[in-house]
Motif scaffolding. Structure first.
Motif, PDB file in Angstrom:
ATOM      1  N   PRO A  46       0.804  -1.232   0.000  1.00 46.19           N
ATOM      2  CA  PRO A  46       0.000   0.000   0.000  1.00 46.19           C
ATOM      3  C   PRO A  46       0.836   1.281   0.000  1.00 46.19           C
ATOM      4  O   PRO A  46       0.418   2.301  -0.556  1.00 46.19           O
ATOM      5  N   TYR A  47       2.022   1.244   0.584  1.00 42.91           N
ATOM      6  CA  TYR A  47       2.886   2.422   0.553  1.00 42.91           C
ATOM      7  C   TYR A  47       3.316   2.731  -0.878  1.00 42.91           C
ATOM      8  O   TYR A  47       3.301   3.880  -1.314  1.00 42.91           O
ATOM      9  N   GLY A  48       3.701   1.706  -1.601  1.00 40.83           N
ATOM     10  CA  GLY A  48       4.102   1.889  -2.996  1.00 40.83           C
ATOM     11  C   GLY A  48       2.952   2.332  -3.872  1.00 40.83           C
ATOM     12  O   GLY A  48       3.132   3.164  -4.773  1.00 40.83           O
ATOM     13  N   ILE A  49       1.780   1.786  -3.609  1.00 41.02           N
ATOM     14  CA  ILE A  49       0.603   2.189  -4.383  1.00 41.02           C
ATOM     15  C   ILE A  49       0.270   3.652  -4.114  1.00 41.02           C
ATOM     16  O   ILE A  49      -0.075   4.401  -5.033  1.00 41.02           O
ATOM     17  N   ILE A  89     -10.141  12.612 -14.375  1.00 48.32           N
ATOM     18  CA  ILE A  89     -10.279  11.461 -15.274  1.00 48.32           C
ATOM     19  C   ILE A  89      -9.459  10.288 -14.752  1.00 48.32           C
ATOM     20  O   ILE A  89      -9.923   9.139 -14.776  1.00 48.32           O
ATOM     21  N   LEU A  90      -8.249  10.557 -14.260  1.00 44.01           N
ATOM     22  CA  LEU A  90      -7.425   9.486 -13.691  1.00 44.01           C
ATOM     23  C   LEU A  90      -8.078   8.872 -12.460  1.00 44.01           C
ATOM     24  O   LEU A  90      -8.034   7.652 -12.264  1.00 44.01           O
ATOM     25  N   VAL A  91      -8.676   9.689 -11.619  1.00 48.74           N
ATOM     26  CA  VAL A  91      -9.364   9.170 -10.431  1.00 48.74           C
ATOM     27  C   VAL A  91     -10.570   8.324 -10.839  1.00 48.74           C
ATOM     28  O   VAL A  91     -10.777   7.227 -10.311  1.00 48.74           O
ATOM     29  N   LEU A  92     -11.363   8.811 -11.790  1.00 49.51           N
ATOM     30  CA  LEU A  92     -12.520   8.030 -12.243  1.00 49.51           C
ATOM     31  C   LEU A  92     -12.084   6.716 -12.890  1.00 49.51           C
ATOM     32  O   LEU A  92     -12.713   5.678 -12.680  1.00 49.51           O
ATOM     33  N   PHE A  93     -11.005   6.768 -13.657  1.00 48.60           N
ATOM     34  CA  PHE A  93     -10.483   5.552 -14.269  1.00 48.60           C
ATOM     35  C   PHE A  93     -10.024   4.556 -13.207  1.00 48.60           C
ATOM     36  O   PHE A  93     -10.302   3.357 -13.308  1.00 48.60           O
ATOM     37  N   SER A  94      -9.358   5.044 -12.167  1.00 44.92           N
ATOM     38  CA  SER A  94      -8.923   4.138 -11.102  1.00 44.92           C
ATOM     39  C   SER A  94     -10.113   3.576 -10.334  1.00 44.92           C
ATOM     40  O   SER A  94     -10.091   2.417  -9.902  1.00 44.92           O
ATOM     41  N   LEU A  95     -11.165   4.380 -10.171  1.00 50.03           N
ATOM     42  CA  LEU A  95     -12.360   3.866  -9.489  1.00 50.03           C
ATOM     43  C   LEU A  95     -13.049   2.795 -10.321  1.00 50.03           C
ATOM     44  O   LEU A  95     -13.597   1.835  -9.782  1.00 50.03           O
ATOM     45  N   MET A  98     -11.101  -0.359  -9.854  1.00 50.36           N
ATOM     46  CA  MET A  98     -11.283  -0.958  -8.525  1.00 50.36           C
ATOM     47  C   MET A  98     -12.760  -0.961  -8.153  1.00 50.36           C
ATOM     48  O   MET A  98     -13.120  -0.634  -7.035  1.00 50.36           O
ATOM     49  N   TRP A  99     -13.626  -1.347  -9.065  1.00 52.03           N
ATOM     50  CA  TRP A  99     -15.061  -1.245  -8.838  1.00 52.03           C
ATOM     51  C   TRP A  99     -15.525  -2.091  -7.668  1.00 52.03           C
ATOM     52  O   TRP A  99     -16.510  -1.773  -7.016  1.00 52.03           O
ATOM     53  N   ASP A 100     -14.830  -3.182  -7.362  1.00 56.64           N
ATOM     54  CA  ASP A 100     -15.269  -4.033  -6.256  1.00 56.64           C
ATOM     55  C   ASP A 100     -14.881  -3.452  -4.895  1.00 56.64           C
ATOM     56  O   ASP A 100     -15.523  -3.722  -3.897  1.00 56.64           O
ATOM     57  N   GLU A 101     -13.826  -2.627  -4.840  1.00 61.38           N
ATOM     58  CA  GLU A 101     -13.412  -1.981  -3.601  1.00 61.38           C
ATOM     59  C   GLU A 101     -12.830  -0.604  -3.921  1.00 61.38           C
ATOM     60  O   GLU A 101     -11.620  -0.437  -4.032  1.00 61.38           O
ATOM     61  N   PRO A 102     -13.683   0.417  -4.075  1.00 60.27           N
ATOM     62  CA  PRO A 102     -13.203   1.731  -4.547  1.00 60.27           C
ATOM     63  C   PRO A 102     -12.536   2.587  -3.479  1.00 60.27           C
ATOM     64  O   PRO A 102     -11.959   3.616  -3.801  1.00 60.27           O
ATOM     65  N   TRP A 103     -12.584   2.206  -2.210  1.00 55.52           N
ATOM     66  CA  TRP A 103     -12.078   3.090  -1.158  1.00 55.52           C
ATOM     67  C   TRP A 103     -10.596   3.411  -1.261  1.00 55.52           C
ATOM     68  O   TRP A 103     -10.207   4.547  -0.987  1.00 55.52           O
ATOM     69  N   PRO A 104      -9.717   2.461  -1.648  1.00 51.54           N
ATOM     70  CA  PRO A 104      -8.296   2.858  -1.766  1.00 51.54           C
ATOM     71  C   PRO A 104      -8.078   3.973  -2.786  1.00 51.54           C
ATOM     72  O   PRO A 104      -7.287   4.885  -2.544  1.00 51.54           O
ATOM     73  N   GLY A 105      -8.775   3.925  -3.909  1.00 51.27           N
ATOM     74  CA  GLY A 105      -8.633   4.977  -4.904  1.00 51.27           C
ATOM     75  C   GLY A 105      -9.095   6.323  -4.383  1.00 51.27           C
ATOM     76  O   GLY A 105      -8.465   7.357  -4.636  1.00 51.27           O
ATOM     77  N   ILE A 106     -10.183   6.324  -3.639  1.00 50.89           N
ATOM     78  CA  ILE A 106     -10.695   7.570  -3.069  1.00 50.89           C
ATOM     79  C   ILE A 106      -9.747   8.086  -1.989  1.00 50.89           C
ATOM     80  O   ILE A 106      -9.424   9.271  -1.937  1.00 50.89           O
ATOM     81  N   LEU A 107      -9.269   7.188  -1.139  1.00 50.27           N
ATOM     82  CA  LEU A 107      -8.384   7.610  -0.049  1.00 50.27           C
ATOM     83  C   LEU A 107      -7.029   8.101  -0.562  1.00 50.27           C
ATOM     84  O   LEU A 107      -6.433   8.985   0.033  1.00 50.27           O
ATOM     85  N   PHE A 108      -6.541   7.525  -1.656  1.00 47.53           N
ATOM     86  CA  PHE A 108      -5.262   7.971  -2.199  1.00 47.53           C
ATOM     87  C   PHE A 108      -5.423   9.257  -3.003  1.00 47.53           C
ATOM     88  O   PHE A 108      -4.479  10.035  -3.112  1.00 47.53           O
TER      89      PHE A 108
END
Length: 134
Positions: A46-49, A89-95, A98-108
């Protein structure tokens, strides 16, 4: 040249501040045993991500250099698009990825977008004052 360095420093500050906040958040979540609880080699992934996600958002903020053009700089809509369109757009693409668990994308993404919003508001206030003084 001076204005270009100002924008590049803004991107660098956004990256550094948001990376520090993201890494601190990952540390807190791992301390609370919310994420990274498995005893494997991937416990520090998670640190690297978090760092990688902030690097992508920093590169996505490079269109802010369009504000070197006065047409974009003095238009609030065009200026906002140059700041936020590609990162969103990058945030929406990452969400979507990660459609099954979107919280990491939102938190990052939240720290970077928050810092970018602060810099945008400071930039627009400066442009408003320059227009008012002219």
């Amino acid at each position: 040249m001076h204005n270009m360095m100002k924008y590049l420093m803004m991107i660098l500050y956004c990256f550094l501040i948001s990376t520090a906040v993201s890494l601190f958040g990952v540390f807190i979540l791992q301390t609370m045993k919310v994420m990274g609880t498995a005893d494997t080699d991937f416990i520090n992934l998670p640190y690297g991500i978090a760092v990688g996600f902030n690097i992508c958002l920093a590169f996505g903020t490079l269109p802010v250099l369009f504000n070197l053009n006065n047409t974009v700089k003095f238009s609030p809509l065009m200026s906002a698009l140059s700041f936020f369109l590609l990162p969103m757009i990058l945030v929406l693409f990452s969400l979507l990825l990660m459609w099954d668990e979107p919280w990491p994308g939102i938190l990052f993404a939240f720290p970077y977008l928050s810092v970018l919003m602060i810099f945008f508001m400071r930039f627009r206030r400066g442009q408003h004052l320059k227009q008012y003084n002219q």
